[in-house]
Design a protein around this motif. Structure first.
Motif, PDB file in Angstrom:
ATOM      1  N   VAL A  27       0.880  -1.162   0.000  1.00 19.92           N
ATOM      2  CA  VAL A  27       0.000   0.000   0.000  1.00 19.92           C
ATOM      3  C   VAL A  27       0.918   1.213   0.000  1.00 19.92           C
ATOM      4  N   ARG A  28       0.608   2.150  -0.860  1.00 22.01           N
ATOM      5  CA  ARG A  28       1.413   3.378  -0.929  1.00 22.01           C
ATOM      6  C   ARG A  28       0.504   4.558  -0.627  1.00 22.01           C
ATOM      7  N   THR A  29       0.856   5.335   0.382  1.00 25.60           N
ATOM      8  CA  THR A  29       0.150   6.575   0.633  1.00 25.60           C
ATOM      9  C   THR A  29       1.097   7.707   0.263  1.00 25.60           C
ATOM     10  N   VAL A  30       0.574   8.642  -0.487  1.00 29.68           N
ATOM     11  CA  VAL A  30       1.375   9.763  -0.967  1.00 29.68           C
ATOM     12  C   VAL A  30       0.795  11.033  -0.362  1.00 29.68           C
ATOM     13  N   ARG A  31       1.621  11.721   0.405  1.00 32.37           N
ATOM     14  CA  ARG A  31       1.215  12.990   1.011  1.00 32.37           C
ATOM     15  C   ARG A  31       1.444  14.092  -0.004  1.00 32.37           C
ATOM     16  N   GLY A  32       0.407  14.855  -0.296  1.00 29.99           N
ATOM     17  CA  GLY A  32       0.510  15.978  -1.214  1.00 29.99           C
ATOM     18  C   GLY A  32       1.195  17.174  -0.564  1.00 29.99           C
ATOM     19  N   ASP A  33       1.274  18.255  -1.305  1.00 29.89           N
ATOM     20  CA  ASP A  33       2.001  19.436  -0.821  1.00 29.89           C
ATOM     21  C   ASP A  33       1.102  20.489  -0.164  1.00 29.89           C
ATOM     22  N   LYS A  34      -0.186  20.204  -0.046  1.00 28.09           N
ATOM     23  CA  LYS A  34      -1.085  21.175   0.590  1.00 28.09           C
ATOM     24  C   LYS A  34      -0.901  21.134   2.101  1.00 28.09           C
ATOM     25  N   PRO A  35      -0.624  22.286   2.720  1.00 28.39           N
ATOM     26  CA  PRO A  35      -0.487  22.299   4.181  1.00 28.39           C
ATOM     27  C   PRO A  35      -1.810  21.942   4.848  1.00 28.39           C
ATOM     28  N   PHE A  36      -1.705  21.268   5.989  1.00 30.73           N
ATOM     29  CA  PHE A  36      -2.899  21.004   6.776  1.00 30.73           C
ATOM     30  C   PHE A  36      -3.437  22.333   7.281  1.00 30.73           C
ATOM     31  N   GLY A  37      -4.756  22.397   7.448  1.00 33.66           N
ATOM     32  CA  GLY A  37      -5.383  23.603   7.992  1.00 33.66           C
ATOM     33  C   GLY A  37      -5.170  23.647   9.492  1.00 33.66           C
ATOM     34  N   THR A  38      -6.241  23.669  10.222  1.00 35.31           N
ATOM     35  CA  THR A  38      -6.151  23.725  11.673  1.00 35.31           C
ATOM     36  C   THR A  38      -5.856  22.340  12.238  1.00 35.31           C
ATOM     37  N   LEU A  39      -5.405  22.322  13.471  1.00 35.64           N
ATOM     38  CA  LEU A  39      -5.152  21.040  14.126  1.00 35.64           C
ATOM     39  C   LEU A  39      -6.437  20.229  14.250  1.00 35.64           C
ATOM     40  N   GLU A  40      -7.563  20.909  14.391  1.00 38.13           N
ATOM     41  CA  GLU A  40      -8.852  20.216  14.488  1.00 38.13           C
ATOM     42  C   GLU A  40      -9.183  19.481  13.190  1.00 38.13           C
ATOM     43  N   ASP A  41      -8.698  19.991  12.060  1.00 40.54           N
ATOM     44  CA  ASP A  41      -8.940  19.336  10.770  1.00 40.54           C
ATOM     45  C   ASP A  41      -8.261  17.976  10.681  1.00 40.54           C
ATOM     46  N   LEU A  42      -7.184  17.794  11.417  1.00 37.25           N
ATOM     47  CA  LEU A  42      -6.401  16.567  11.305  1.00 37.25           C
ATOM     48  C   LEU A  42      -7.201  15.322  11.645  1.00 37.25           C
ATOM     49  N   ASP A  43      -8.074  15.407  12.648  1.00 34.75           N
ATOM     50  CA  ASP A  43      -8.857  14.231  13.033  1.00 34.75           C
ATOM     51  C   ASP A  43      -9.668  13.704  11.855  1.00 34.75           C
ATOM     52  N   GLY A  44     -10.361  14.587  11.148  1.00 36.41           N
ATOM     53  CA  GLY A  44     -11.162  14.168  10.002  1.00 36.41           C
ATOM     54  C   GLY A  44     -10.312  13.646   8.863  1.00 36.41           C
ATOM     55  N   ILE A  45      -9.204  14.304   8.599  1.00 39.47           N
ATOM     56  CA  ILE A  45      -8.312  13.876   7.509  1.00 39.47           C
ATOM     57  C   ILE A  45      -7.826  12.456   7.764  1.00 39.47           C
ATOM     58  N   PHE A  46      -7.327  12.194   8.962  1.00 41.54           N
ATOM     59  CA  PHE A  46      -6.777  10.867   9.251  1.00 41.54           C
ATOM     60  C   PHE A  46      -7.867   9.833   9.471  1.00 41.54           C
ATOM     61  N   ALA A  47      -9.061  10.241   9.880  1.00 44.73           N
ATOM     62  CA  ALA A  47     -10.183   9.298   9.976  1.00 44.73           C
ATOM     63  C   ALA A  47     -10.561   8.802   8.589  1.00 44.73           C
ATOM     64  N   ARG A  48     -10.665   9.719   7.619  1.00 37.24           N
ATOM     65  CA  ARG A  48     -11.031   9.316   6.249  1.00 37.24           C
ATOM     66  C   ARG A  48      -9.955   8.418   5.628  1.00 37.24           C
ATOM     67  N   LEU A  49      -8.692   8.804   5.784  1.00 35.43           N
ATOM     68  CA  LEU A  49      -7.600   7.981   5.258  1.00 35.43           C
ATOM     69  C   LEU A  49      -7.586   6.621   5.949  1.00 35.43           C
ATOM     70  N   GLY A  50      -7.702   6.629   7.264  1.00 36.56           N
ATOM     71  CA  GLY A  50      -7.705   5.374   8.009  1.00 36.56           C
ATOM     72  C   GLY A  50      -8.857   4.469   7.617  1.00 36.56           C
ATOM     73  N   ASP A  51     -10.034   5.042   7.400  1.00 36.40           N
ATOM     74  CA  ASP A  51     -11.186   4.237   6.973  1.00 36.40           C
ATOM     75  C   ASP A  51     -10.910   3.564   5.636  1.00 36.40           C
ATOM     76  N   ALA A  52     -10.283   4.285   4.704  1.00 38.25           N
ATOM     77  CA  ALA A  52      -9.957   3.692   3.404  1.00 38.25           C
ATOM     78  C   ALA A  52      -8.946   2.559   3.567  1.00 38.25           C
ATOM     79  N   LEU A  53      -7.946   2.772   4.408  1.00 35.48           N
ATOM     80  CA  LEU A  53      -6.937   1.731   4.623  1.00 35.48           C
ATOM     81  C   LEU A  53      -7.520   0.535   5.369  1.00 35.48           C
ATOM     82  N   ASP A  54      -8.533   0.778   6.193  1.00 37.77           N
ATOM     83  CA  ASP A  54      -9.168  -0.304   6.940  1.00 37.77           C
ATOM     84  C   ASP A  54      -9.960  -1.252   6.048  1.00 37.77           C
ATOM     85  N   THR A  55     -10.210  -0.881   4.799  1.00 38.55           N
ATOM     86  CA  THR A  55     -10.897  -1.802   3.883  1.00 38.55           C
ATOM     87  C   THR A  55      -9.970  -2.937   3.469  1.00 38.55           C
TER      88      THR A  55
END
Length: 137
Positions: A27-55
């Motif tokens: 599995v390859r995850t590629v981090r793009g060059d867009k900076p993360f927004g607020t620290l609160e945004d991180l939970d949703g970002i990693f939840a969505r990525l984690g859900d995809a990887l959990d498949t």
């Protein structure tokens, strides 16, 4: 050397793209060059990525985290959030390799590995990482 033509995209948002290569069992995850927004945004970002990887059955795959394009950031609040969220991204994989752009990035990821207690190979050499991830244990 990269993933084979049989790799398929399983996730994409404005921060990450994830591919799975069944032939190589990577599995390859590629981090793009867009900076993360607020620290609160991180939970949703990693939840969505984690859900995809959990498949996937993570234990069957090596994980190549390509973070070469990631904007550098190491403020204490961000580091603390990433310590909490990183397991959602890399946890459960058979082996982990991290592809970095610079020595500074390598040192930062080494620091994360010590704090996580999760072994990973960190390199600027993609071929070295792919060899490591496809080797039998």
């Amino acid at each position: 050397m990269g993933l084979s033509s049989s790799s398929k995209q399983i996730f994409q948002d404005e921060y990450f793209t994830a591919f799975v290569d069944e032939r190589l069992r990577i599995v390859r995850t590629v981090r793009g060059d867009k900076p993360f927004g607020t620290l609160e945004d991180l939970d949703g970002i990693f939840a969505r990525l984690g859900d995809a990887l959990d498949t996937l059955d993570r234990s069957r795959y090596g994980h190549l985290a390509d973070i070469r394009a990631a904007p550098g950031r190491n403020d204490p609040q961000f580091e603390a959030a990433m310590d909490r969220l990183r397991p959602r991204w890399i946890g459960g994989f058979r082996k982990i390799g991290v592809l970095v752009r610079s020595t500074v990035g390598l040192l930062q990821i080494q620091r994360h590995a010590r704090r996580d207690g999760v072994n990973r190979l960190i390199s600027q050499d993609e071929a070295e990482l792919l060899k490591y991830l496809t080797e039998e244990d």
